[in-house]
Scaffold this motif. Structure first.
Motif, PDB file in Angstrom:
ATOM      1  N   ALA A 178      -5.605  -4.961   4.700  1.00  0.00           N
ATOM      2  CA  ALA A 178      -7.040  -4.486   4.165  1.00  0.00           C
ATOM      3  C   ALA A 178      -7.538  -3.752   5.308  1.00  0.00           C
ATOM      4  N   ASN A 179      -8.350  -2.651   4.843  1.00  0.00           N
ATOM      5  CA  ASN A 179      -9.190  -1.979   5.729  1.00  0.00           C
ATOM      6  C   ASN A 179     -10.132  -1.502   4.923  1.00  0.00           C
ATOM      7  N   GLY A 180     -11.354  -2.272   4.521  1.00  0.00           N
ATOM      8  CA  GLY A 180     -12.295  -2.012   3.597  1.00  0.00           C
ATOM      9  C   GLY A 180     -12.265  -2.565   2.333  1.00  0.00           C
ATOM     10  N   HIS A 181     -10.872  -2.234   1.727  1.00  0.00           N
ATOM     11  CA  HIS A 181     -10.512  -2.717   0.397  1.00  0.00           C
ATOM     12  C   HIS A 181      -8.816  -3.606   0.715  1.00  0.00           C
ATOM     13  N   ALA A 182      -8.904  -4.712  -0.047  1.00  0.00           N
ATOM     14  CA  ALA A 182      -7.631  -5.474   0.265  1.00  0.00           C
ATOM     15  C   ALA A 182      -6.641  -4.864  -0.806  1.00  0.00           C
ATOM     16  N   VAL A 183      -5.471  -4.552  -0.365  1.00  0.00           N
ATOM     17  CA  VAL A 183      -4.377  -4.402  -1.420  1.00  0.00           C
ATOM     18  C   VAL A 183      -3.315  -5.374  -1.683  1.00  0.00           C
ATOM     19  N   GLN A 184      -3.069  -6.252  -0.821  1.00  0.00           N
ATOM     20  CA  GLN A 184      -2.076  -7.059  -0.677  1.00  0.00           C
ATOM     21  C   GLN A 184      -2.703  -8.572   0.004  1.00  0.00           C
ATOM     22  N   LEU A 185      -2.315  -9.818  -0.522  1.00  0.00           N
ATOM     23  CA  LEU A 185      -2.445 -10.961  -0.171  1.00  0.00           C
ATOM     24  C   LEU A 185      -1.180 -11.578  -0.032  1.00  0.00           C
TER      25      LEU A 185
END
Length: 292
Positions: A178-185
């Motif tokens: 993530a960097n302002g918006h998370a794309v993967q957990l």
């Protein structure tokens, strides 16, 4: 062999009594920057006389040290991890967590130094090294290495961030990209454990939080180290890496967990297939950069 320095990390449930239990160790070569940290494979013995809040403090301290060790491997990192740094930790921590005075040890690597320390100075109820490869720490270490090997800015890899869903639900996940918006957990689970009830409850708590997320409730990811907040949406990529079971009772626990994984649409991998998680993260980050 090289000269390494080490400190044993101790947990004091009541600092006033002076009674302590060894919780882990840190070792490193100040010249090469090769540092490592390790904690007890199991904390059952400590739980008998240490409150959960005390163990949380010790665990949080270990996590902060691990984050510092990870950070100093990246370029332009200003803090130098040397003998004075370790001596400062020994001097400054005099409460629930304490460190023994730094001492020298000869070893070929930080991991070898830790093996020597655990072999001669720290009683770990789990036999080494076979059982170490079976706990969750082995999976998270491999995932850290996987994320380092792919073409992703290291600052995007959030270690142990908190996911908040709605007004009251939150869960600490192992990794977020993530960097302002998370794309993967990404979450690691070991099913080769004796405390299966604990694993089952943890999977259910994790599943409950992420099911609320999948349901469309407003959510965010907070980096526990930098406090940076990233948005997250219901369609976030969800990855799970597992240490598969060996016994029948472990298999039953795993079967129950697999239903939760499937219901969340999580991609499940064995430790041998952990590289697929990094490849997926790299693809998602590149797609985000292209869209931007």
């Amino acid at each position: 062999m090289s000269r390494y320095i080490y400190s044993i990390i101790r947990c004091l449930p009541d600092p006033q009594t002076g009674e302590f239990v060894n919780y882990g160790a840190i070792a490193g070569d100040p010249v090469t920057g090769d540092w490592g940290i390790r904690q007890l494979s199991r904390t059952d013995r400590i739980r008998r006389f240490a409150p959960v809040a005390v163990l949380d403090v010790a665990s949080g301290f270990m996590l902060r040290l691990e984050t510092m060790i990870d950070a100093q491997r990246t370029p332009l990192e200003s803090e130098i991890l040397d003998e004075e740094w370790l001596r400062g930790l020994h001097h400054d921590h005099r409460n629930i967590v304490q460190l023994s005075p730094p001492a020298p040890i000869l070893a070929n690597s930080a991991q070898e130094a830790l093996e020597l320390i655990f072999g001669h100075m720290i009683i770990d109820p789990v036999p080494q090294p076979r059982q170490v490869s079976m706990n969750k720490d082995a999976i998270t270490r491999e995932l850290r290495d996987v994320y380092r090997r792919v073409d992703i800015d290291p600052s995007l890899v959030r270690k142990r961030p908190q996911v908040f869903v709605g007004a009251h639900v939150n869960y600490t996940v192992d990794f977020a990209i993530a960097n302002g918006h998370a794309v993967q957990l990404t979450q690691a689970w070991s099913f080769r454990r004796s405390s299966l009830d604990e694993v089952s409850m943890q999977v259910k708590a994790w599943g409950y939080a992420l099911d609320r997320l999948r349901g469309g409730e407003e959510a965010r990811v907070i980096d526990t180290a930098t406090r940076q907040i990233s948005t997250i949406d219901a369609a976030v990529d969800l990855q799970v890496v597992v240490m598969p079971p060996e016994t029948a009772s472990q298999e039953r626990c795993f079967d129950e967990a697999k239903e939760i994984f499937a219901g969340l649409g999580a991609q499940v991998h064995s430790l041998d297939d952990a590289n697929a998680v990094g490849a997926r993260a790299e693809m998602l980050v590149k797609g985000l950069e292209s869209a931007g």
